[in-house]
Design a protein around this motif. Structure first.
Motif, PDB file in Angstrom:
ATOM      1  N   ASP A  50       0.851  -1.194   0.000  1.00  0.00           N
ATOM      2  CA  ASP A  50       0.000   0.000   0.000  1.00  0.00           C
ATOM      3  C   ASP A  50       0.883   1.239   0.000  1.00  0.00           C
ATOM      4  OD1 ASP A  50      -1.947   1.882   0.251  1.00  0.00           O
ATOM      5  OD2 ASP A  50      -2.937   0.973   1.986  1.00  0.00           O
ATOM      6  N   PRO A  51       1.347   1.649  -1.174  1.00  0.00           N
ATOM      7  CA  PRO A  51       2.270   2.802  -1.235  1.00  0.00           C
ATOM      8  C   PRO A  51       1.681   4.074  -0.653  1.00  0.00           C
ATOM      9  CG  PRO A  51       2.253   1.578  -3.310  1.00  0.00           C
ATOM     10  CD  PRO A  51       1.120   1.028  -2.491  1.00  0.00           C
ATOM     11  N   GLN A  52       0.345   4.305  -0.850  1.00  0.00           N
ATOM     12  CA  GLN A  52      -0.250   5.522  -0.320  1.00  0.00           C
ATOM     13  C   GLN A  52      -0.175   5.577   1.209  1.00  0.00           C
ATOM     14  OE1 GLN A  52      -4.204   5.856  -1.871  1.00  0.00           O
ATOM     15  NE2 GLN A  52      -3.518   6.401  -3.977  1.00  0.00           N
ATOM     16  N   LYS A  53      -0.490   4.454   1.844  1.00  0.00           N
ATOM     17  CA  LYS A  53      -0.385   4.406   3.311  1.00  0.00           C
ATOM     18  C   LYS A  53       1.058   4.576   3.759  1.00  0.00           C
ATOM     19  CE  LYS A  53      -1.856   1.751   7.331  1.00  0.00           C
ATOM     20  NZ  LYS A  53      -2.523   0.513   7.826  1.00  0.00           N
ATOM     21  N   ALA A  54       1.979   4.008   2.988  1.00  0.00           N
ATOM     22  CA  ALA A  54       3.392   4.148   3.321  1.00  0.00           C
ATOM     23  C   ALA A  54       3.817   5.608   3.258  1.00  0.00           C
ATOM     24  CB  ALA A  54       4.240   3.289   2.385  1.00  0.00           C
ATOM     25  N   VAL A  55       3.336   6.313   2.205  1.00  0.00           N
ATOM     26  CA  VAL A  55       3.671   7.730   2.089  1.00  0.00           C
ATOM     27  C   VAL A  55       3.094   8.511   3.262  1.00  0.00           C
ATOM     28  CG1 VAL A  55       3.283   9.801   0.699  1.00  0.00           C
ATOM     29  CG2 VAL A  55       3.890   7.655  -0.410  1.00  0.00           C
ATOM     30  N   LYS A  56       1.852   8.182   3.651  1.00  0.00           N
ATOM     31  CA  LYS A  56       1.223   8.873   4.779  1.00  0.00           C
ATOM     32  C   LYS A  56       1.997   8.639   6.072  1.00  0.00           C
ATOM     33  CE  LYS A  56      -3.175   9.202   7.232  1.00  0.00           C
ATOM     34  NZ  LYS A  56      -4.568   8.689   7.343  1.00  0.00           N
ATOM     35  N   ASN A  57       2.386   7.372   6.284  1.00  0.00           N
ATOM     36  CA  ASN A  57       3.164   7.072   7.495  1.00  0.00           C
ATOM     37  C   ASN A  57       4.524   7.753   7.470  1.00  0.00           C
ATOM     38  OD1 ASN A  57       1.149   5.504   8.618  1.00  0.00           O
ATOM     39  ND2 ASN A  57       1.942   3.595   7.803  1.00  0.00           N
ATOM     40  N   ALA A  58       5.115   7.819   6.290  1.00  0.00           N
ATOM     41  CA  ALA A  58       6.417   8.491   6.183  1.00  0.00           C
ATOM     42  C   ALA A  58       6.286   9.972   6.497  1.00  0.00           C
ATOM     43  CB  ALA A  58       7.001   8.290   4.790  1.00  0.00           C
ATOM     44  N   ALA A  59       5.177  10.600   6.049  1.00  0.00           N
ATOM     45  CA  ALA A  59       4.965  12.010   6.370  1.00  0.00           C
ATOM     46  C   ALA A  59       4.796  12.200   7.873  1.00  0.00           C
ATOM     47  CB  ALA A  59       3.731  12.536   5.619  1.00  0.00           C
ATOM     48  N   LEU A  60       4.062  11.263   8.503  1.00  0.00           N
ATOM     49  CA  LEU A  60       3.916  11.345   9.967  1.00  0.00           C
ATOM     50  C   LEU A  60       5.264  11.217  10.656  1.00  0.00           C
ATOM     51  CD1 LEU A  60       0.687   9.207  10.532  1.00  0.00           C
ATOM     52  CD2 LEU A  60       0.929  11.689  10.805  1.00  0.00           C
ATOM     53  N   VAL A  61       6.097  10.321  10.151  1.00  0.00           N
ATOM     54  CA  VAL A  61       7.441  10.162  10.743  1.00  0.00           C
ATOM     55  C   VAL A  61       8.223  11.465  10.627  1.00  0.00           C
ATOM     56  CG1 VAL A  61       9.651   8.983  10.513  1.00  0.00           C
ATOM     57  CG2 VAL A  61       7.533   7.684  10.398  1.00  0.00           C
TER      58      VAL A  61
END
Length: 442
Positions: A240-251
């Motif tokens: 799920d690349p979109q969720k990964a991008v969202k989590n990366a932004a949170l990080v």
């Protein structure tokens, strides 16, 4: 520093003398008294019909007694009284009376001995004056003249050394008393300095602990969430690349917040060190600790620090990291002291951080109860689905200790431990107004 009597004695002198010059002085006085009595012994021997050698020997022995005036002052005066009829020992009597009055002998003994010396001198003076007047042929002298002259002469020979000795003895005792007080004060000051140093060391240790706790509370929660989100990014990066991008932004956001808060904390510490170096290297850790606490309480972006009103935002961060968190609030919120609000927030924050560390994947229940005069909070998590799973966050073991210290410092109660279901529960009760440190019991 003052010079004490012990130091005088440490200087040393022969036998009973405290100093060598005292021995030399007494030896000189004894020699002068012996010569005087020897000369006067010649006249005494001639008047008594004794050999001159016996009179001289008696004078030398009696006059030499002055060498022991410091050790036995009463004996010296008694010897002087004994040889008064022989008209010997003026120096012996004068110095003996002075030494006796200046010594530590009880006042009644000084009075009795001085009275005996006065009486002996009066009798001898009266007899000698009567004989001298009787030798003058045809003299007419009033009856009161001889007793008056004898009294004046005997008082003149006895009173001055006694009064001078009393004055010198009183002054000496006063100086010794002042010296002892100075020594006692110096000892007390040393003890106070040692105790002050101990208290300063204890205060420095307490402030170091406080600073460490504040830094832990400020940074550890966000860094823990960063690690959790990073593990989530790794897990869903391909699926799920979109969720990964969202989590990366949170990080990234949390990392920037953590760096900002850490920079504030280090700035406070550097400011404290710079201030300490300007005052001869003494670091005011108390001021640093207060400033560090103030910086830590600004972590929630509120002017007065984090509060219970921000729990939803705190729980939202944990939910974004994948934790199932529920919030239950009982009662109506009341106006609590700022430190109570901050401590309640930190307890919930640290408890959720521990869930991320030690029970990855487990759900958590946060309960807050507003009661009359107190507020209670409880964070309970279930058993983790997989033991040892998750992001494997490191732990220093200071989280529970810090929570306990915070709660007890406000007079609250703190309890933590495992549940029967295999989870963990953290409970705390805080008074609406903070009480004395250590008033609570865990």
């Amino acid at each position: 520093m003052t010079t004490t009597g012990e130091e005088h004695r440490a200087a040393g002198g022969p036998w009973w003398w405290e100093r060598r010059r005292s021995a030399v002085l007494d030896g000189g006085l004894a020699l002068g008294s012996a010569l005087e009595c020897a000369v006067e012994g010649v006249g005494f021997a001639e008047g008594a019909g004794l050999p001159v050698g016996i009179g001289v020997l008696l004078g030398v022995v009696a006059g030499s007694v002055l060498v022991v005036r410091r050790r036995w002052p009463v004996a010296v005066v008694l010897v002087a009284i004994a040889i008064t009829p022989a008209e010997m020992g003026f120096l012996l009597a004068t110095v003996g009376l002075y030494t006796l009055a200046a010594s530590q002998v009880p006042r009644r003994i000084i009075g009795v001995t001085a009275g005996m010396s006065l009486a002996a001198t009066l009798i001898v003076t009266l007899m000698r004056t009567h004989q001298g007047v009787g030798d003058i042929a045809g003299s007419r002298i009033d009856v009161w003249f001889l007793p008056l002259m004898s009294v004046l002469a005997s008082v003149a020979m006895t009173a001055p050394p006694v009064l001078l000795g009393l004055y010198v003895g009183a002054r000496r005792r006063l100086m010794e008393s002042l010296r002892d007080r100075a020594d006692s004060l110096e000892t007390e000051l040393q003890l106070l300095a040692e105790r002050a140093e101990e208290r300063a060391d204890w205060a420095r240790g307490e402030e170091r602990t406080r600073i460490a706790r504040e830094m832990h509370d400020v940074v550890a929660h966000r860094v823990s969430l960063m690690v959790v989100h990073a593990a989530a990014v790794q897990a869903v990066a391909l699926k799920d690349p979109q969720k990964a991008v969202k989590n990366a932004a949170l990080v990234g956001d949390m990392g920037r917040q953590a760096l900002t808060e850490l920079r504030e904390m280090l700035g406070v510490l550097r400011a404290g060190e710079a201030l300490g170096s300007s005052v001869r290297g003494a670091v005011p850790l108390a001021a640093v600790g207060v400033a560090a606490a103030a910086a830590a309480t600004r972590a929630g972006a509120a002017e007065d620090g984090p509060s219970l009103a921000e729990l939803e935002e705190l729980l939202g961060q944990s939910r974004a990291a994948g934790m199932k968190v529920e919030l239950s609030v009982q009662g109506e919120a009341r106006g609590y002291a700022p430190e109570v609000e901050q401590t309640a927030y930190r307890v919930v924050q640290e408890a959720l951080t521990n869930v991320h560390k030690h029970a990855a994947g487990a759900g958590a229940m946060v309960r807050v109860a507003h009661r009359e005069g107190e507020v209670a909070m409880q964070v309970e998590n279930g058993a983790p689905p997989v033991r040892g799973g998750g992001a494997m966050l490191p732990s220093g073991g200071n989280g529970l200790v810090g929570m306990r210290e915070r709660v007890l410092a406000l007079g609250g109660v703190f309890v933590s431990g495992e549940t029967e279901a295999g989870g963990f529960r953290v409970s705390a009760v805080l008074p609406a107004q903070p009480g004395p440190s250590g008033a609570g019991r865990a």
